[in-house]
Every structure is written in structure tokens, then in C-alpha cells.
Design a protein around this motif. Sequence first.
Motif, mmCIF file in Angstrom:
data_model
loop_
_atom_site.group_PDB
_atom_site.id
_atom_site.type_symbol
_atom_site.label_atom_id
_atom_site.label_comp_id
_atom_site.label_asym_id
_atom_site.label_seq_id
_atom_site.Cartn_x
_atom_site.Cartn_y
_atom_site.Cartn_z
ATOM 1 N N ILE A 158 7.560 -5.629 -17.295
ATOM 2 C CA ILE A 158 6.482 -4.402 -17.832
ATOM 3 C C ILE A 158 6.206 -3.756 -16.302
ATOM 4 O O ILE A 158 5.721 -4.407 -15.450
ATOM 5 C CB ILE A 158 5.218 -4.747 -18.339
ATOM 6 N N ASP A 159 6.263 -2.319 -16.184
ATOM 7 C CA ASP A 159 6.196 -1.519 -15.121
ATOM 8 C C ASP A 159 4.619 -1.425 -15.241
ATOM 9 O O ASP A 159 4.202 -0.965 -16.254
ATOM 10 C CB ASP A 159 6.708 -0.310 -15.226
ATOM 11 N N PRO A 160 3.959 -1.750 -14.191
ATOM 12 C CA PRO A 160 2.373 -1.785 -14.339
ATOM 13 C C PRO A 160 1.940 -0.667 -13.655
ATOM 14 O O PRO A 160 0.609 -0.333 -13.712
ATOM 15 C CB PRO A 160 1.851 -2.986 -13.465
ATOM 16 N N HIS A 161 2.632 0.376 -13.094
ATOM 17 C CA HIS A 161 2.145 1.366 -12.296
ATOM 18 C C HIS A 161 1.796 2.750 -12.829
ATOM 19 O O HIS A 161 2.194 3.947 -12.502
ATOM 20 C CB HIS A 161 3.220 1.649 -11.230
ATOM 21 N N THR A 162 0.903 2.535 -14.076
ATOM 22 C CA THR A 162 0.559 3.489 -14.836
ATOM 23 C C THR A 162 -0.256 4.576 -14.277
ATOM 24 O O THR A 162 0.029 5.749 -14.525
ATOM 25 C CB THR A 162 -0.300 3.147 -15.914
ATOM 26 N N TRP A 163 -0.957 4.270 -13.311
ATOM 27 C CA TRP A 163 -2.031 5.429 -12.703
ATOM 28 C C TRP A 163 -1.265 6.457 -11.865
ATOM 29 O O TRP A 163 -1.823 7.566 -11.627
ATOM 30 C CB TRP A 163 -3.097 4.823 -11.854
ATOM 31 N N VAL A 164 0.081 6.159 -11.455
ATOM 32 C CA VAL A 164 0.767 7.056 -10.720
ATOM 33 C C VAL A 164 0.991 8.564 -11.486
ATOM 34 O O VAL A 164 1.294 9.588 -10.862
ATOM 35 C CB VAL A 164 1.899 6.642 -9.803
ATOM 36 N N SER A 165 0.908 8.424 -12.725
ATOM 37 C CA SER A 165 0.907 9.645 -13.354
ATOM 38 C C SER A 165 -0.468 10.198 -13.923
ATOM 39 O O SER A 165 -1.106 9.492 -14.619
ATOM 40 C CB SER A 165 1.953 9.325 -14.781
ATOM 41 N N PRO A 166 -0.643 11.368 -13.717
ATOM 42 C CA PRO A 166 -2.110 11.891 -14.015
ATOM 43 C C PRO A 166 -2.279 11.676 -15.641
ATOM 44 O O PRO A 166 -3.507 11.618 -15.871
ATOM 45 C CB PRO A 166 -2.160 13.527 -13.609
ATOM 46 N N GLU B 193 21.942 4.467 6.902
ATOM 47 C CA GLU B 193 23.135 4.062 6.309
ATOM 48 C C GLU B 193 23.864 5.336 5.428
ATOM 49 O O GLU B 193 24.949 5.727 5.564
ATOM 50 C CB GLU B 193 22.983 2.867 5.094
ATOM 51 N N ALA B 194 22.770 6.175 5.070
ATOM 52 C CA ALA B 194 23.242 7.121 4.221
ATOM 53 C C ALA B 194 23.255 8.481 4.772
ATOM 54 O O ALA B 194 23.537 9.522 4.420
ATOM 55 C CB ALA B 194 22.491 7.142 2.906
ATOM 56 N N GLY B 195 22.669 8.498 6.250
ATOM 57 C CA GLY B 195 22.615 9.570 6.864
ATOM 58 C C GLY B 195 21.535 10.838 6.431
ATOM 59 O O GLY B 195 21.766 11.912 6.339
ATOM 60 N N VAL B 196 20.462 10.337 5.866
ATOM 61 C CA VAL B 196 19.364 10.817 5.125
ATOM 62 C C VAL B 196 18.020 10.774 5.937
ATOM 63 O O VAL B 196 17.850 9.778 6.675
ATOM 64 C CB VAL B 196 18.961 10.929 3.606
ATOM 65 N N GLN B 197 17.038 11.421 5.729
ATOM 66 C CA GLN B 197 15.565 11.491 6.266
ATOM 67 C C GLN B 197 14.719 10.379 5.457
ATOM 68 O O GLN B 197 15.054 10.031 4.021
ATOM 69 C CB GLN B 197 15.025 12.787 6.668
ATOM 70 N N THR B 198 13.563 10.230 5.938
ATOM 71 C CA THR B 198 12.526 9.369 5.103
ATOM 72 C C THR B 198 11.447 10.442 4.874
ATOM 73 O O THR B 198 11.087 11.068 5.680
ATOM 74 C CB THR B 198 12.235 7.979 5.583
ATOM 75 N N LEU B 199 10.723 9.988 3.631
ATOM 76 C CA LEU B 199 9.490 10.850 3.556
ATOM 77 C C LEU B 199 8.512 9.850 2.751
ATOM 78 O O LEU B 199 8.996 8.775 1.996
ATOM 79 C CB LEU B 199 9.572 12.014 2.117
ATOM 80 N N VAL B 200 7.247 10.074 2.687
ATOM 81 C CA VAL B 200 6.253 9.309 2.082
ATOM 82 C C VAL B 200 6.252 9.649 0.490
ATOM 83 O O VAL B 200 5.852 10.875 0.186
ATOM 84 C CB VAL B 200 4.765 9.375 2.585
ATOM 85 N N LEU B 201 6.156 8.856 -0.406
ATOM 86 C CA LEU B 201 5.721 8.956 -1.624
ATOM 87 C C LEU B 201 4.772 7.619 -2.081
ATOM 88 O O LEU B 201 5.178 6.495 -1.935
ATOM 89 C CB LEU B 201 6.881 8.741 -2.759
ATOM 90 N N ASN B 202 3.577 7.991 -2.231
ATOM 91 C CA ASN B 202 2.470 6.946 -2.205
ATOM 92 C C ASN B 202 2.147 6.835 -3.557
ATOM 93 O O ASN B 202 1.984 7.536 -4.640
ATOM 94 C CB ASN B 202 1.174 7.930 -1.627
ATOM 95 N N PRO B 203 2.180 5.466 -3.788
ATOM 96 C CA PRO B 203 1.852 4.916 -5.151
ATOM 97 C C PRO B 203 0.356 4.972 -5.617
ATOM 98 O O PRO B 203 0.024 4.635 -6.551
ATOM 99 C CB PRO B 203 2.499 3.397 -5.520
ATOM 100 N N VAL B 204 -0.421 5.309 -4.476
ATOM 101 C CA VAL B 204 -1.874 5.448 -4.729
ATOM 102 C C VAL B 204 -2.296 4.010 -4.919
ATOM 103 O O VAL B 204 -3.438 3.810 -6.043
ATOM 104 C CB VAL B 204 -2.351 6.515 -5.365
ATOM 105 N N GLU B 205 -1.922 2.836 -4.547
ATOM 106 C CA GLU B 205 -2.706 1.494 -5.009
ATOM 107 C C GLU B 205 -3.648 1.065 -4.009
ATOM 108 O O GLU B 205 -4.547 0.279 -4.558
ATOM 109 C CB GLU B 205 -1.419 0.522 -4.597
ATOM 110 N N GLY B 206 -3.749 1.873 -2.953
ATOM 111 C CA GLY B 206 -5.025 1.629 -2.178
ATOM 112 C C GLY B 206 -4.923 2.704 -0.857
ATOM 113 O O GLY B 206 -4.051 3.425 -0.633
ATOM 114 N N LEU B 207 -5.819 2.711 -0.074
ATOM 115 C CA LEU B 207 -5.864 3.597 1.118
ATOM 116 C C LEU B 207 -5.624 2.727 2.275
ATOM 117 O O LEU B 207 -6.115 1.698 2.416
ATOM 118 C CB LEU B 207 -7.307 4.149 1.282
ATOM 119 N N THR B 208 -4.940 3.437 3.137
ATOM 120 C CA THR B 208 -4.984 2.727 4.647
ATOM 121 C C THR B 208 -6.396 2.944 5.138
ATOM 122 O O THR B 208 -7.271 3.785 4.717
ATOM 123 C CB THR B 208 -3.810 3.387 5.628
#
Length: 329
Positions: free
Chosen positions: A158-166, A288-303
Motif C-alpha cells: 500500500i502506498d502510504p503517501h496520501t498527504w502529497v495530494s491536497p 546516464e540519461a543526459g538530463v537535469q535534476t529538480l526537487v519534488l518534495n513529498p512533504v514528509e518533514g522540513l529540513t
Amino acid sequence: MFLNKRRWVNKGFILIMLMLIVVISGCGKNSSSDIVPGKVNVVTSFYPIYEFAKAIGGDQANVTNLLPTGVEPHDWTPRSKEILNTSKAQLFLYHGAGLEGWVPNFLKGLGSDAVVKPVEVSHGVSLITAEGDDGHHHGEEAAENGEEEHHDDSSHHIDPHTWVSPKSAKIIAENIKNSYIEVDPEHQAEYENRYAELAKKLDELDSKFTTELANTSKKEIVVSHQAFGYLCRDYGLTQHAIMGLSPEAEPRAQDIVALSNMVKEEGIKYIFFEELVSDRLAKTLASEAGVQTLVLNPVEGLTKEQDKAGENYFTLMEKNLQNLLLALQ
């Protein structure tokens, strides 16, 4: 001389005892001294629940979060001190749906005389079952699971990451509001009003995600950790994950190769990673794929930096939307 030595030992002993008292009484948010008489004392299992519980509880509540700042919830387990402090509170709000593997033993440890009411705040969310049987579920959209009684059945992944959708976050917020009213019916009107304010903000966020993501030309995202199933389901996207539902799940070499090929074929320009987990694999795949990275935050906690900057669920989700729009254009 013997007397002086004994005096020194006694003073040393007293000093050590005083230091221990200071340490014990100053253990931060989680110390038992944080139980405030005359308020609803609430203990939450991780950040989004803490934020919503504070917003809805207002002046009537004293909310303590178990998970320290900067710690990923999949990694954490409570100590006996947290069990003791929680047993003295009125509410223990945890997510459920398999997120906190430590909860069953934690609840047993609270003891039969504890007054605390445990509440699984994801109750009522239509849960997603991830496909695959080994933690490496890549590529396919997850299917819905209507059988809520299987919350802790790990064989169903079961995917527990429910809160990532408003949309799901609003159900969580309503469960929190109802739990306050149950233990403190005298202040029902205040809880209802504050919940209405929070629900309005979640509705506005939901509406923004719906409108803006509907206009993107691409619908596929590549993420480091399979935490965006609910976001994808609710806003018409598909996630391809380097790792499974747990951020510690190591992918196989053939998974990385297959994902790299897919990234090139689909013309994907960005691979998403998250701050609380190592970005090593995301950067390996991007290279490997020749692309860039970006942040997508699962909002599990704050740094710690985000905490200092006053970031919250809404600011992080707004940044998520902007990064999704950039990646999907």
C-alpha cells in the motif's frame, strides 16, 4: 583531607544530578513537561499531521511532533521516552496506511491506563496499491485499493503517501478536526471554524494543481522515491520511480537502464529528487540519461533550513507545482 575529598565527591555528585535534571527537563519538544494542563495535549507522528493539528487546534491545543526536524519518517523509530510522554496526552494522531511501521508496538507500549486516544488520520482516503512484489515497482500507474482494512498488509504494498495530494490532505484535516471535537466537544465551534479556514486553503491548492497541470503537454514524471501516487492519480500524471515505496529500496541495474531508455524515448528533461533522502541515484540516472535534476518534495518533514525559513505544507506544495510545470512543459 578525607573530609575535603568527601565534600568534593558530594559536590560532584550534586552537580551531576543537577546536570541530569537540566538535560531531562530540557529534552525539547518531546519532554513530558510539555503536557499543558487545561489544553488538549496532542502528539503527532510526523510533520504534515503536526502542521494541520496546530492549525485546527489553535489556542485550545498543545501539539508536539515526535519526528525531529530533518529526519525522514521511514527511518525513525520511537524510544521509551516518547511512549511515556504520549501516554499522558489526550490525542495521538498518526497517519497509518503502513507509513509508521512502529505504531502497533508503540500503541501496545502506551499501557492500559493511558488516557490518550490514538487516531489513524488517513482513514477514509481511497488507498492506492502499488504493483510489484519486491519494492521495485516502476512505470505502471498504481491501482486503487478500496479495502481499507488492509492498511498494514505489507504484501499489498500500500502506498502510504496520501498527504502529497491536497485532496487527500483535506480528508486528513477533517479527521484531525473530528478527533479534537471528540475529546473536547466544548470548543467544537472553534475547531470547525479553524478547519474551515484550512479546508479553504487546501481547496484553493487543489484547484490550482487541477487547472495548471491540465495544461501541460507532458504527463510522465521520473522520481527518486515512489511517493507521488496520490498526486499523480488526482491530477492525471504517471510516476516512474527509481526506488519503491521505501526510500531505502535499492534499484537493480536493469531498472536504471530501463528508466534511462524511457527518459530518452519520452523526451523527459528532469528527474526529481527529495531533500530528506540522498540524491545519489537521481543524479546517477540524470547523468546516464543526459538530463537535469529538480526537487519534488513529498512533504514528509522540513529540513532545518526550511524550518528556519518558515516553510510549511503550502509553500512546499506551491514549489512542487512550479517544478512540475517546468518539467512537464
